[in-house]
Scaffold this motif. Sequence first.
Motif, mmCIF file in Angstrom:
data_model
loop_
_atom_site.group_PDB
_atom_site.id
_atom_site.type_symbol
_atom_site.label_atom_id
_atom_site.label_comp_id
_atom_site.label_asym_id
_atom_site.label_seq_id
_atom_site.Cartn_x
_atom_site.Cartn_y
_atom_site.Cartn_z
ATOM 1 N N ARG A 37 -2.621 -16.411 46.314
ATOM 2 C CA ARG A 37 -3.098 -16.845 45.013
ATOM 3 C C ARG A 37 -2.929 -15.666 44.067
ATOM 4 O O ARG A 37 -3.127 -14.524 44.468
ATOM 5 N N LEU A 38 -2.592 -15.939 42.824
ATOM 6 C CA LEU A 38 -2.267 -14.855 41.886
ATOM 7 C C LEU A 38 -2.973 -15.068 40.561
ATOM 8 O O LEU A 38 -3.282 -16.201 40.184
ATOM 9 N N ALA A 53 -5.927 -15.706 33.455
ATOM 10 C CA ALA A 53 -5.415 -16.945 34.029
ATOM 11 C C ALA A 53 -5.155 -16.722 35.505
ATOM 12 O O ALA A 53 -4.989 -15.584 35.943
ATOM 13 N N ALA A 54 -5.115 -17.810 36.255
ATOM 14 C CA ALA A 54 -4.819 -17.726 37.680
ATOM 15 C C ALA A 54 -3.960 -18.915 38.076
ATOM 16 O O ALA A 54 -3.886 -19.919 37.355
ATOM 17 N N ASN A 60 -0.409 -25.925 41.336
ATOM 18 C CA ASN A 60 -1.028 -27.117 40.766
ATOM 19 C C ASN A 60 -2.349 -26.836 40.065
ATOM 20 O O ASN A 60 -2.802 -27.639 39.247
ATOM 21 N N SER A 61 -2.979 -25.733 40.399
ATOM 22 C CA SER A 61 -4.242 -25.375 39.760
ATOM 23 C C SER A 61 -4.045 -24.099 38.965
ATOM 24 O O SER A 61 -3.606 -23.078 39.506
ATOM 25 N N THR A 62 -4.356 -24.161 37.666
ATOM 26 C CA THR A 62 -4.143 -23.017 36.775
ATOM 27 C C THR A 62 -5.319 -22.882 35.806
ATOM 28 O O THR A 62 -5.231 -23.305 34.649
ATOM 29 N N PRO A 63 -6.408 -22.287 36.240
ATOM 30 C CA PRO A 63 -7.519 -22.066 35.315
ATOM 31 C C PRO A 63 -7.194 -20.981 34.294
ATOM 32 O O PRO A 63 -6.420 -20.052 34.585
ATOM 33 N N SER A 75 2.701 -19.299 35.247
ATOM 34 C CA SER A 75 3.591 -20.050 36.138
ATOM 35 C C SER A 75 4.039 -19.124 37.257
ATOM 36 O O SER A 75 3.864 -17.906 37.172
ATOM 37 N N ARG A 76 4.613 -19.707 38.298
ATOM 38 C CA ARG A 76 5.096 -18.889 39.415
ATOM 39 C C ARG A 76 6.429 -19.436 39.919
ATOM 40 O O ARG A 76 6.680 -20.653 39.859
#
Length: 127
Positions: A37-38, A53-54, A60-63, A75-76
């Motif tokens: 997780r980044l 941000a993470a 699919n999950s980007t708080p 984005s990754r």
Amino acid sequence: QVQLVESGGGLVQTGGSLRLSCTTSRVAPGLTYSRYRLGWFRQAPGKEREFVAAISRSGNSTPYSDSTKGRFTISRDNAKKTIYLQMNSLTPEDTAVYYCAASLISFGISKNQYDYWGQGTQVTVSS
């Protein structure tokens, strides 16, 4: 050990945009980049390091923090072992050193949840 290297910082005028990158050159033995997780954090002079941000393993999950939601996009690209932070509508309040961070187990908005950190890249927004 995980090695993270940020790039893309610089000087921009209010209202401008920047895209930060964070590339992972090394991951722990036996693990793949997609397991991590980044996140992005930032620290302005005299202030605590704060969440920006993470992104989850799948993306699919980007708080986002309240101050960056709607302006920043994380984005990754697992094939390139890289995450990005697209920053739009920048203001002087966004001026800070931006850090990327990686976590093998936790996913969230607290800096204490991340195990590995890059050296940071300076973002300066002029008024």
